[in-house]
Write an enzyme that holds these catalytic residues in place. Structure first.
Site, mmCIF file in Angstrom:
data_model
loop_
_atom_site.group_PDB
_atom_site.id
_atom_site.type_symbol
_atom_site.label_atom_id
_atom_site.label_comp_id
_atom_site.label_asym_id
_atom_site.label_seq_id
_atom_site.Cartn_x
_atom_site.Cartn_y
_atom_site.Cartn_z
ATOM 1 N NE ARG A 120 -8.930 5.737 1.918
ATOM 2 C CZ ARG A 120 -7.735 6.159 2.057
ATOM 3 N NH1 ARG A 120 -7.179 7.267 1.325
ATOM 4 N NH2 ARG A 120 -6.979 5.338 2.636
ATOM 5 C CB CYS A 126 -0.978 -0.102 1.182
ATOM 6 S SG CYS A 126 -2.231 1.152 1.178
ATOM 7 C CG HIS A 169 -3.991 -3.430 3.699
ATOM 8 N ND1 HIS A 169 -2.402 -3.016 4.227
ATOM 9 C CD2 HIS A 169 -4.292 -2.149 2.952
ATOM 10 C CE1 HIS A 169 -2.533 -1.649 4.019
ATOM 11 N NE2 HIS A 169 -3.319 -1.174 3.462
#
Lengths: 242, 423
Positions: free
Chosen positions: A128, A94, A195
């Site tokens: 996002r 990330c 993640h």
């Protein structure tokens, strides 16, 4: 220190560890143990010199300000470039993924200089990307990477691969790099938006990284807890209308 | 009684909506009722607040308990309205303000993200800022962003007195420019979200009692109150040397003594009797089911709310030591945060030497985490069923600790209440 010990550097866990990414280091230790390999983990704080002799360097996710601070500190140190030149493996997640590239957006959206060990540039996604991410390893992905990759993404980065990088995977569900590809690989440097933590949910990636270090492909060892979690997450994505 | 007609009508409509929701078995109806009220009268919060809001309480962890402690103290002046259930977004705030006597003093818990909006509408006398750490990152802003919004909010509301935890650098950054700040040394065990200076990004330097930034010179402010925590018991110490023994608190743990110290600093600003405030805080038992002992199915549990790494880090010390087994319930509904990867930030390694019973929608994530932490575990979908394959040492306990995320906690509480009334 014996040559058979795999040295892992956990880079700036105080800056880059917002989304449980410390779990990737735990997963590497755990998988190495299953394969009969011994590991030694070094936590590196910003300001400390990066150890030059590690086999594997791990970077996690972090907030905008921390991301810029980490990139500045790593560029000043210069050790990452040397490590990659001598063939060390790198896993970056990330914000860590973005900052090992050529440039990435800072908190205001302005371009900020990356470490430059991966041929990628990141700017902003229109919206996002937050949610479950499921990808299929790219046809050119390293041998041993055959299973679907599962994780969770939470980022605003649109990542563009240059000619010296190839995708880690193709997106089945979620956003990833923003152009249907996900993550990037160049040599022994790997970056991804997964993640979860990434390696706990995708032990094959841990095995590929460890395989790079020991110079041979490691056999797959399945664990019940991990397989049950993977099955549950895949089923969740299927029900969500993949 | 100067409420606008529009607000009064909205209250009536909101109460009807809440009652309908209750009858339909959908909970206490506060959120639904509040939404209806705000739809009909968008400025209802300001109208209902009308200068009677003594304090707003916000933090990532401990806001419900701190609000209750403070509300109990404020009751020495007369009637107080305060949310009994932890409803802390705009809908919960408006419902709370519409309840009770119209001139009762209000002490309100407010969600971190909603605090600027509620502050602007209610014009409180005091705002208590406890701590900020990672929680529900899919919904919330990142921690530094929340702090910047709080900072802007305080610049826009210069009349408010701020009571803030000086041991949290992120809270300090949020509060430091307010004209009137009472700093409290409330402690900070979880430091991973304030490792760098929120302003300049330099790694902070920490000692046992201080923190400072070598980049911009920012440092822990001088405090007016300190929590002294020794041998499992707390004392609130004022700058003038007054000491208030918090041994009598029924809410357990260091963090609740910290909550009480912050509440006591607010009580001082409100002109309350401090000995009386401590006495009243010590009367608080379980807050919205936290630490309550209840029967669920075939077993008896102590309910512990554990929703993020900072909360967990302190809660593990409240649990009985190994080898006593515990139940851990992990969900990932909206109010829990959709992404349970925070489980990897929790020091579950501290639970080694006992069996953890993993349950909740995300029990498999927990199992993988416990596998890596080398903690024995069993995964059971319904450990409360008489037929559940509980380890014998768990079955043998009179009461077993059950830590649960927000929605798992409320499911257990509701189930316990339902089963208690149907007996």
């Amino acid at each position: 220190m014996s040559e058979s010990v795999i040295r892992i550097a956990s880079i700036y866990p105080t800056l880059l560890g917002t989304y449980g990414d410390g779990g990737n280091v735990l997963a590497l230790k755990h998988r190495a143990g299953l394969h009969g390999l011994v590991t030694d983990v070094v936590d590196v704080s910003p300001g400390e010199p990066l150890p030059r002799d590690c086999d594997l360097y791990v970077l996690g996710g972090g907030e905008d300000t921390a991301q810029v601070a980490a990139a500045d500190s790593l560029r000043a140190d210069g050790g990452m470039t040397q490590a990659v030149d001598r063939g060390a493996a790198v896993l970056a997640i990330c914000a860590g993924y973005q900052l090992i590239g050529r440039e990435f957006p800072d908190a205001t959206g302005a371009p900020s200089a990356g470490v430059g060990i991966l041929d990628i540039r990141t700017d902003r996604l229109p919206k996002r990307a937050v949610g479950e991410l499921l990808t299929r390893p790219d046809p050119q992905a390293p041998a041993g990477l055959t299973d679907l990759l599962t994780g969770y993404e939470n980022h605003a980065g649109a990542t563009h691969l240059g000619p010296d990088a190839r995708p880690l995977a193709q997106v089945e569900f979620g956003v990833g790099n923003g152009d249907v590809s996900e993550g990037a690989i160049s040599g022994h440097v790997m970056g991804t938006y997964l993640h979860g933590p990434c390696l706990a949910r995708n032990p094959q990636i841990a095995d590929v990284l460890l395989g790079w270090v020991v110079g041979e492909q490691l056999p797959h060892i399945a664990e019940r807890e991990v397989e049950e979690l993977r099955a549950e997450r895949l089923e969740f994505v299927r029900r969500s209308g993949r | 009684m100067s409420r606008k007609l529009r607000t009064r009508m909205a209250i009536t409509a909101g109460r009807m909506a809440a009652a309908t929701s209750r009858i339909a078995g959908r909970g206490e109806g506060m959120v639904v009722g509040g939404r209806v009220m705000l739809k009909l009268a968008p400025d209802a919060i300001a109208d209902l607040a009308n200068g009677r809001v003594a304090a707003l309480v916000s933090a990532t962890n401990g806001k419900t308990s701190t609000t209750r402690l403070l509300a109990n103290a404020v009751e020495q002046l007369g009637p107080v309205v305060t949310a009994a259930t932890g409803a802390n977004m705009t809908s919960g705030v408006v419902t709370t303000l519409a309840s009770g006597p119209p001139d009762a003093t209000a002490v309100l818990e407010v969600d971190e993200a909603y605090l600027p909006m509620v502050t602007a509408a209610t014009k409180p006398r005091v705002i208590l800022l406890g701590n900020l750490s990672r929680d529900q990152l899919d919904r919330m802003n990142e921690v530094a962003m929340t702090a910047r919004k709080w900072r802007k909010m305080l610049a826009e509301n210069p009349d408010v007195t701020v009571v803030a935890n000086a041991d949290d650098p992120v809270v300090t950054f949020a509060a430091e420019q307010a004209p009137r700040v009472i700093w409290v040394g409330g402690g900070q065990v979880w430091t991973a979200d304030s490792s760098v200076c929120p302003e300049c990004g330099t790694l902070l330097t920490r000692s046992d009692t201080q923190w400072n930034c070598t980049g911009c010179g920012r440092k822990r402010p001088e405090t007016s109150w300190e929590l002294r925590w020794q041998d499992g018991s707390g004392t609130a110490v004022s700058r003038l040397g007054q000491e208030f023994d918090l041994f009598g608190l029924q809410l357990p743990g260091r963090f609740n003594a910290s909550n009480a110290t912050l509440a006591l600093a607010v009580a001082e600003q409100l002109g309350l009797g401090l000995d009386e405030s401590v006495k009243r805080m010590c009367q608080v038992q379980a807050v919205s089911g936290r630490y309550a002992i209840v029967n669920v199915g075939a077993i008896r549990i102590r309910l512990l709310l554990a929703k993020n790494p900072a909360g967990w880090t302190e809660l593990i010390d409240v649990m009985p030591p190994a080898p006593t087994p515990v139940i851990v319930s992990i969900n990932s509904n909206a109010a829990d945060g959709r992404d349970p990867s925070w489980l990897w930030d929790v020091p579950f390694e501290k639970l080694r030497g006992r069996t953890v019973i993993a349950t909740g929608d995300r029990r498999r994530d927990l199992a993988v985490r416990l596998l890596h932490a080398e903690v024995d575990h069993v995964v059971i979908a319904d450990p409360y069923s008489p037929a559940a394959p509980l380890p014998p040492e768990a079955r043998a306990l009179d009461v077993i600790d059950n830590a649960a995320t927000y929605t798992a906690f409320h499911e257990l509480r509701t189930r316990a209440q339902r089963e208690a009334t149907s007996e």
